[in-house]
Design a protein around this motif. Structure first.
Motif, mmCIF file in Angstrom:
data_model
loop_
_atom_site.group_PDB
_atom_site.id
_atom_site.type_symbol
_atom_site.label_atom_id
_atom_site.label_comp_id
_atom_site.label_asym_id
_atom_site.label_seq_id
_atom_site.Cartn_x
_atom_site.Cartn_y
_atom_site.Cartn_z
ATOM 1 N N LEU A 76 0.839 -1.187 0.000
ATOM 2 C CA LEU A 76 0.000 0.000 0.000
ATOM 3 C C LEU A 76 0.878 1.242 0.000
ATOM 4 C CD1 LEU A 76 -2.872 1.217 0.281
ATOM 5 C CD2 LEU A 76 -2.563 1.082 2.742
ATOM 6 N N TYR A 77 0.601 2.131 -0.957
ATOM 7 C CA TYR A 77 1.348 3.380 -1.071
ATOM 8 C C TYR A 77 0.442 4.548 -0.728
ATOM 9 C CZ TYR A 77 5.123 0.965 -3.511
ATOM 10 O OH TYR A 77 6.159 0.138 -3.831
ATOM 11 N N GLY A 78 0.987 5.532 -0.061
ATOM 12 C CA GLY A 78 0.334 6.813 0.183
ATOM 13 C C GLY A 78 1.136 7.863 -0.556
ATOM 14 N N GLY A 79 0.769 8.180 -1.791
ATOM 15 C CA GLY A 79 1.593 9.042 -2.634
ATOM 16 C C GLY A 79 2.808 8.252 -3.087
ATOM 17 N N LYS A 80 4.010 8.764 -2.815
ATOM 18 C CA LYS A 80 5.253 8.052 -3.156
ATOM 19 C C LYS A 80 5.761 7.206 -1.997
ATOM 20 C CE LYS A 80 6.900 11.390 -6.536
ATOM 21 N NZ LYS A 80 8.000 12.274 -6.923
ATOM 22 N N ILE A 88 -0.242 -8.805 5.349
ATOM 23 C CA ILE A 88 -1.254 -9.863 5.348
ATOM 24 C C ILE A 88 -2.485 -9.318 6.057
ATOM 25 C CG2 ILE A 88 -1.878 -12.162 6.162
ATOM 26 C CD1 ILE A 88 1.090 -12.868 6.124
ATOM 27 N N LEU A 89 -3.637 -9.446 5.409
ATOM 28 C CA LEU A 89 -4.910 -9.054 6.003
ATOM 29 C C LEU A 89 -5.700 -10.323 6.244
ATOM 30 C CD1 LEU A 89 -7.079 -6.943 6.781
ATOM 31 C CD2 LEU A 89 -7.849 -7.086 4.402
ATOM 32 N N LYS A 90 -6.071 -10.558 7.494
ATOM 33 C CA LYS A 90 -6.867 -11.733 7.831
ATOM 34 C C LYS A 90 -8.038 -11.281 8.676
ATOM 35 C CE LYS A 90 -6.750 -16.393 9.610
ATOM 36 N NZ LYS A 90 -5.963 -17.477 10.136
ATOM 37 N N LEU A 91 -9.256 -11.531 8.172
ATOM 38 C CA LEU A 91 -10.481 -11.195 8.881
ATOM 39 C C LEU A 91 -11.235 -12.485 9.148
ATOM 40 C CD1 LEU A 91 -11.570 -8.135 6.714
ATOM 41 C CD2 LEU A 91 -10.350 -8.103 8.889
ATOM 42 N N LEU A 110 -6.434 3.207 4.208
ATOM 43 C CA LEU A 110 -6.390 1.750 4.336
ATOM 44 C C LEU A 110 -7.745 1.145 3.978
ATOM 45 C CD1 LEU A 110 -4.960 -0.857 5.177
ATOM 46 C CD2 LEU A 110 -5.680 -0.389 7.515
ATOM 47 N N LEU A 111 -8.829 1.717 4.499
ATOM 48 C CA LEU A 111 -10.150 1.177 4.207
ATOM 49 C C LEU A 111 -10.511 1.324 2.731
ATOM 50 C CD1 LEU A 111 -12.119 2.319 7.373
ATOM 51 C CD2 LEU A 111 -11.320 0.025 6.802
ATOM 52 N N ARG A 112 -10.118 2.431 2.100
ATOM 53 C CA ARG A 112 -10.363 2.584 0.652
ATOM 54 C C ARG A 112 -9.574 1.544 -0.139
ATOM 55 N NH1 ARG A 112 -10.601 8.246 1.687
ATOM 56 N NH2 ARG A 112 -8.364 8.414 1.429
ATOM 57 N N ALA A 113 -8.357 1.251 0.279
ATOM 58 C CA ALA A 113 -7.541 0.251 -0.410
ATOM 59 C C ALA A 113 -8.152 -1.135 -0.248
ATOM 60 C CB ALA A 113 -6.120 0.269 0.134
ATOM 61 N N ILE A 114 -8.698 -1.427 0.908
ATOM 62 C CA ILE A 114 -9.335 -2.732 1.137
ATOM 63 C C ILE A 114 -10.596 -2.857 0.280
ATOM 64 C CG2 ILE A 114 -10.554 -4.151 2.828
ATOM 65 C CD1 ILE A 114 -8.575 -3.047 4.932
#
Length: 115
Positions: A76-80, A88-91, A110-114
């Motif tokens: 995940l990038y925020g700008g550069k 790892i995302l585990k729900l 983060l939520l927009r990326a998910i």
């Protein structure tokens, strides 16, 4: 006084349980009568046709259905700037999660990326 209140509550719960048992017995008797009537008319019963209860208190639990989510190798990038690398995302189904942090640290990103 409190013992009488507890006794009343117990009796009320007992009465509700007895009523539920009677209702279930009535439903079972109705199902048997319906099956007997169907058999006498040459029709197949719902059980013979392969129908089963899918919802409600009498439905079987879906033990074989895995509702967990797992995503690996997240970047995940925020700008550069790289915010997460090889994440790892585990729900786990049924668990409630909270996302907490100061303003501007990337919760919404983060939520927009998910999403």
């Amino acid at each position: 006084m409190p013992p009488k209140n507890k006794n009343k509550a117990f009796l009320k719960k007992q009465k509700e349980a007895d009523e539920a048992k009677a209702k279930k017995k009535t439903l079972e008797d109705a199902a048997k009568a319906e099956a007997a009537e169907a058999a006498s008319k040459g029709r197949k019963t719902p059980e013979e046709l392969g129908f089963f209860v899918r919802s409600g208190p009498d439905a079987a639990l879906r033990a074989n259905l895995d509702m967990d989510i797992q995503v690996e190798n997240i970047t995940l990038y925020g700008g550069k700037q790289e915010l997460i690398s090889c994440g790892i995302l585990k729900l786990v189904y049924g668990v409630h999660y909270g996302l907490v942090g100061r303003n501007g640290v990337g919760k919404s990103t983060l939520l927009r990326a998910i999403a």
